[in-house]
Design an enzyme around this catalytic site. Structure first.
Site, PDB file in Angstrom:
ATOM      1  N   ASN A 124     -84.722 -45.300  -9.573  1.00  0.00           N
ATOM      2  CA  ASN A 124     -84.554 -46.486  -8.738  1.00  0.00           C
ATOM      3  C   ASN A 124     -85.828 -46.794  -7.952  1.00  0.00           C
ATOM      4  O   ASN A 124     -86.428 -45.893  -7.364  1.00  0.00           O
ATOM      5  CB  ASN A 124     -83.398 -46.264  -7.747  1.00  0.00           C
TER       6      ASN A 124
ATOM      7  N   HIS B 111     -88.619 -40.395  -7.554  1.00  0.00           N
ATOM      8  CA  HIS B 111     -87.825 -39.332  -8.174  1.00  0.00           C
ATOM      9  C   HIS B 111     -87.120 -39.883  -9.401  1.00  0.00           C
ATOM     10  O   HIS B 111     -86.724 -41.047  -9.430  1.00  0.00           O
ATOM     11  CB  HIS B 111     -86.816 -38.726  -7.192  1.00  0.00           C
TER      12      HIS B 111
HETATM   13  P1  AMP Z   1     -81.962 -42.721  -4.824  1.00  0.00           P
HETATM   14  O1  AMP Z   1     -80.715 -43.447  -4.372  1.00  0.00           O
HETATM   15  O2  AMP Z   1     -82.353 -43.045  -6.228  1.00  0.00           O
HETATM   16  O3  AMP Z   1     -83.093 -42.906  -3.840  1.00  0.00           O
HETATM   17  O4  AMP Z   1     -81.563 -41.206  -4.857  1.00  0.00           O
HETATM   18  C1  AMP Z   1     -81.706 -40.325  -3.798  1.00  0.00           C
HETATM   19  C2  AMP Z   1     -80.955 -39.082  -4.189  1.00  0.00           C
HETATM   20  O5  AMP Z   1     -81.415 -38.025  -3.393  1.00  0.00           O
HETATM   21  C3  AMP Z   1     -79.437 -39.186  -3.985  1.00  0.00           C
HETATM   22  O6  AMP Z   1     -78.788 -38.912  -5.217  1.00  0.00           O
HETATM   23  C4  AMP Z   1     -79.150 -38.115  -2.930  1.00  0.00           C
HETATM   24  O7  AMP Z   1     -77.936 -37.469  -3.144  1.00  0.00           O
HETATM   25  C5  AMP Z   1     -80.332 -37.177  -3.103  1.00  0.00           C
HETATM   26  N1  AMP Z   1     -80.739 -36.430  -1.924  1.00  0.00           N
HETATM   27  C6  AMP Z   1     -80.993 -36.912  -0.681  1.00  0.00           C
HETATM   28  N2  AMP Z   1     -81.407 -35.925   0.136  1.00  0.00           N
HETATM   29  C7  AMP Z   1     -81.414 -34.789  -0.607  1.00  0.00           C
HETATM   30  C8  AMP Z   1     -81.732 -33.420  -0.343  1.00  0.00           C
HETATM   31  N3  AMP Z   1     -82.115 -33.010   0.867  1.00  0.00           N
HETATM   32  N4  AMP Z   1     -81.629 -32.533  -1.359  1.00  0.00           N
HETATM   33  C9  AMP Z   1     -81.225 -32.920  -2.585  1.00  0.00           C
HETATM   34  N5  AMP Z   1     -80.899 -34.194  -2.891  1.00  0.00           N
HETATM   35  C10 AMP Z   1     -80.985 -35.119  -1.930  1.00  0.00           C
END
Ligand code: AMP
Ligand code: ZN
Length: 139
Positions: A88, A101
């Site tokens: 995204n 990511h």
């Molecule tokens: P996005 O919506 O594509 O920006 O995805 C962000 C992702 O990061 C989501 O799926 C969250 O669940 C994940 N996320 C946020 N903080 C953490 C964290 N501290 N450790 C692992 N995953 C995380």
């Protein structure tokens, strides 16, 4: 380069603990804290980039290689029957963490891990125009 107030920079550097499934010089791959399915993982570059527009050429080149390596391991370890790669960029696209990511979301027969888009209807003349507009901006 890292960004001081970025949580994924800290996780990628190992300063905040994570369930790491793979690490090399450029990337750390961790399990998502709120998984869409069993084994949902995130590929994080160690160098900060806000999004795909900001990612270095080196990381662009390597990220799919890492994805394929981890995806193969997931298939064996989790016996998933499919894997979605999701990435995204920007709020409108659902990006909530501003550090590039790539999501690896294992899929299992009959699961409801992700809602796919609703297919629309294309109009040939408009499609032609859109393709021309994009083509003209390719650098
Ligand atoms: P996005 O919506 O594509 O920006 O995805 C962000 C992702 O990061 C989501 O799926 C969250 O669940 C994940 N996320 C946020 N903080 C953490 C964290 N501290 N450790 C692992 N995953 C995380
Ligand atoms: Zn960062």
């Amino acid at each position: 380069m890292r960004k001081d107030d970025c949580i994924f920079c800290k996780i990628a550097a190992g300063e905040i603990p994570s369930e790491t499934v793979y690490e090399d010089e450029e990337f750390r791959v961790i399990l998502d804290l709120n998984p869409a399915s069993k084994g949902h993982a995130l590929i994080l570059p160690k160098d900060h980039a806000d999004d795909i527009f900001d990612l270095s050429d080196k990381d662009k080149e390597r990220v799919l290689f890492v994805a394929s390596k981890v995806a193969s391991a997931m298939k064996e370890a989790l016996c998933c029957t499919g894997i979605n790669l999701v990435q995204n960029n920007g709020e409108s696209a659902g990006q909530t963490v501003k550090h590039f990511h790539l999501h690896l979301i294992p899929r299992y027969d009959g699961d409801s891990a992700m809602v796919l888009w609703k297919p629309g209807i294309s109009e040939p003349e408009e499609q032609k125009r859109i393709a021309m507009d994009i083509k003209a901006k390719i650098k």
